[in-house]
Design a protein around this motif. Sequence first.
Motif: not given
Length: 110
Positions: A86-91
Amino acid sequence: MNICISHTAGKPGQLGPPVVRYTVAAEAPKDHVLWSLFTFVYSNPFCLGLVALIYSIKARDRKWVGDVEGARTYGESARRFNIWATALGAVVFVISVIVLAVRLAAIYSR
Protein backbone atom coordinates in the motif's frame (compact mmCIF):
# COMPACT_ATOMS: atom_id res chain seq x y z
CA MET A 1 -16.86 -13.16 28.59
CA ASN A 2 -18.18 -15.73 31.04
CA ILE A 3 -18.31 -15.01 34.75
CA CYS A 4 -18.46 -17.81 37.28
CA ILE A 5 -18.99 -17.05 40.95
CA SER A 6 -18.36 -19.80 43.44
CA HIS A 7 -17.75 -19.94 47.17
CA THR A 8 -14.72 -21.36 48.87
CA ALA A 9 -15.22 -23.95 51.56
CA GLY A 10 -15.49 -22.54 55.08
CA LYS A 11 -16.57 -24.28 58.22
CA PRO A 12 -18.91 -27.24 57.73
CA GLY A 13 -22.34 -25.93 56.84
CA GLN A 14 -21.05 -22.43 56.04
CA LEU A 15 -19.84 -20.87 52.83
CA GLY A 16 -16.53 -19.08 52.59
CA PRO A 17 -15.92 -15.82 50.72
CA PRO A 18 -17.00 -15.77 47.07
CA VAL A 19 -14.43 -16.33 44.34
CA VAL A 20 -15.01 -14.76 40.93
CA ARG A 21 -13.50 -16.41 37.86
CA TYR A 22 -13.47 -14.69 34.49
CA THR A 23 -13.19 -16.62 31.26
CA VAL A 24 -12.31 -14.47 28.26
CA ALA A 25 -12.58 -15.99 24.82
CA ALA A 26 -9.47 -15.44 22.71
CA GLU A 27 -10.00 -13.16 19.74
CA ALA A 28 -9.68 -14.92 16.42
CA PRO A 29 -6.55 -13.84 14.53
CA LYS A 30 -7.11 -11.53 11.59
CA ASP A 31 -6.26 -12.80 8.13
CA HIS A 32 -6.58 -9.47 6.21
CA VAL A 33 -8.02 -11.17 3.10
CA LEU A 34 -10.01 -8.15 1.88
CA TRP A 35 -7.05 -5.80 2.26
CA SER A 36 -4.83 -8.32 0.46
CA LEU A 37 -7.33 -8.69 -2.36
CA PHE A 38 -7.56 -4.91 -2.74
CA THR A 39 -3.78 -4.61 -2.71
CA PHE A 40 -3.44 -7.41 -5.26
CA VAL A 41 -5.97 -5.90 -7.66
CA TYR A 42 -5.26 -2.16 -7.34
CA SER A 43 -1.73 -1.79 -5.98
CA ASN A 44 0.65 -4.62 -6.69
CA PRO A 45 4.21 -3.27 -6.73
CA PHE A 46 6.88 -5.97 -6.95
CA CYS A 47 4.09 -8.59 -6.56
CA LEU A 48 3.78 -7.73 -2.85
CA GLY A 49 -0.01 -7.82 -3.21
CA LEU A 50 0.17 -11.39 -4.46
CA VAL A 51 2.45 -12.41 -1.60
CA ALA A 52 0.09 -10.74 0.91
CA LEU A 53 -2.88 -12.56 -0.63
CA ILE A 54 -1.09 -15.91 -0.38
CA TYR A 55 -0.24 -15.31 3.29
CA SER A 56 -3.82 -14.22 3.96
CA ILE A 57 -5.19 -17.42 2.46
CA LYS A 58 -2.70 -19.45 4.50
CA ALA A 59 -3.81 -17.60 7.64
CA ARG A 60 -7.45 -18.37 6.87
CA ASP A 61 -6.59 -22.05 6.30
CA ARG A 62 -4.69 -22.23 9.59
CA LYS A 63 -7.63 -20.60 11.38
CA TRP A 64 -10.01 -23.10 9.77
CA VAL A 65 -8.06 -26.12 11.08
CA GLY A 66 -7.73 -24.60 14.57
CA ASP A 67 -4.04 -23.62 14.52
CA VAL A 68 -4.48 -20.20 16.12
CA GLU A 69 -0.76 -19.46 16.51
CA GLY A 70 -0.03 -20.40 12.89
CA ALA A 71 -2.94 -18.26 11.73
CA ARG A 72 -1.67 -15.34 13.79
CA THR A 73 1.83 -15.68 12.29
CA TYR A 74 0.59 -15.82 8.70
CA GLY A 75 -1.86 -12.97 9.38
CA GLU A 76 0.91 -10.74 10.72
CA SER A 77 3.05 -11.50 7.67
CA ALA A 78 0.13 -10.68 5.37
CA ARG A 79 -0.38 -7.42 7.25
CA ARG A 80 3.28 -6.44 6.80
CA PHE A 81 3.22 -7.20 3.07
CA ASN A 82 -0.03 -5.24 2.73
CA ILE A 83 1.50 -2.23 4.48
CA TRP A 84 4.52 -2.28 2.19
CA ALA A 85 2.43 -2.77 -0.95
CA THR A 86 0.00 0.00 0.00
CA ALA A 87 2.80 2.42 0.87
CA LEU A 88 4.76 1.72 -2.32
CA GLY A 89 1.58 1.93 -4.39
CA ALA A 90 0.71 5.30 -2.84
CA VAL A 91 4.23 6.64 -3.47
CA VAL A 92 4.14 5.50 -7.10
CA PHE A 93 0.70 7.06 -7.53
CA VAL A 94 1.78 10.42 -6.07
CA ILE A 95 4.95 10.49 -8.18
CA SER A 96 2.92 9.64 -11.30
CA VAL A 97 0.47 12.47 -10.63
CA ILE A 98 3.32 14.94 -10.09
CA VAL A 99 5.12 13.87 -13.29
CA LEU A 100 1.87 14.05 -15.27
CA ALA A 101 1.09 17.52 -13.89
CA VAL A 102 4.58 18.80 -14.74
CA ARG A 103 4.42 17.41 -18.27
CA LEU A 104 0.94 18.81 -18.90
CA ALA A 105 2.06 22.19 -17.58
CA ALA A 106 5.05 22.09 -19.94
CA ILE A 107 2.84 21.18 -22.91
CA TYR A 108 0.23 23.88 -22.29
CA SER A 109 2.73 26.62 -21.49
CA ARG A 110 4.15 26.63 -25.02
